[in-house]
Design an enzyme around this catalytic site. Sequence first.
Site, PDB file in Angstrom:
ATOM      1  N   GLU A  17      41.407  33.030  17.219  1.00  0.00           N
ATOM      2  CA  GLU A  17      40.820  31.807  17.765  1.00  0.00           C
ATOM      3  C   GLU A  17      39.452  31.537  17.137  1.00  0.00           C
ATOM      4  O   GLU A  17      39.037  30.407  16.982  1.00  0.00           O
ATOM      5  CB  GLU A  17      40.621  31.921  19.284  1.00  0.00           C
TER       6      GLU A  17
ATOM      7  N   ARG B 193      42.375  50.438  21.453  1.00  0.00           N
ATOM      8  CA  ARG B 193      42.828  50.955  22.744  1.00  0.00           C
ATOM      9  C   ARG B 193      44.288  51.377  22.753  1.00  0.00           C
ATOM     10  O   ARG B 193      44.704  52.126  23.628  1.00  0.00           O
ATOM     11  CB  ARG B 193      42.513  49.966  23.854  1.00  0.00           C
TER      12      ARG B 193
END
Length: 181
Positions: free
Chosen positions: A105, A68
């Site tokens: 994560e 993006r």
Amino acid sequence: MMSEEEKRAVLYRSVREFPDFPSPGVLFRDITPVLKNPAAFTASIDLFESYVRKNFAKVDVIAGLDSRGFLFGPVLAQRLEIGFVLIRKKGKLPGPTESLSYSLEYGKAELEIQSDAVDPGQKVVIIDDLLATGGTMKAACELLQRKNAEILSCLVLIELTSLKGAEKLQPHCVHSLLQYD
């Protein structure tokens, strides 16, 4: 002509929320309405441009993060009359590249840049749509530092402040157009 506050208001109104996406408990901030609305998209580029022009006498290149950052970066670079370079997921760029593996994560990822994309000493502004925990942006900073580039700022449309990604990026400056907890 709209003020900066009015431009931010247009952006806030254009971001929509999807609860429990992509998993339960997550509130997803969707920027696709910003892209669909010419006034909102223009407001975002105007705000990014204003920030860069006010804060940096010289910028050599905008570096956009996959994927993006590729939506906002080239338009901003064109406005500033400078180049745009891609920082992509591993295996997406042709020719000689340099890569960096980093932890997320939920596992590992890898970013890469073409070897000739940035020259040593060039002043770079990095751009992406969202800053959450800061892992990808931090990896991009490290990759550019390996190229001996000078990172002026990290720009994002949305910052999720409760995740403290900006702290992970210190000493690099983070500028976000919209902040949410």
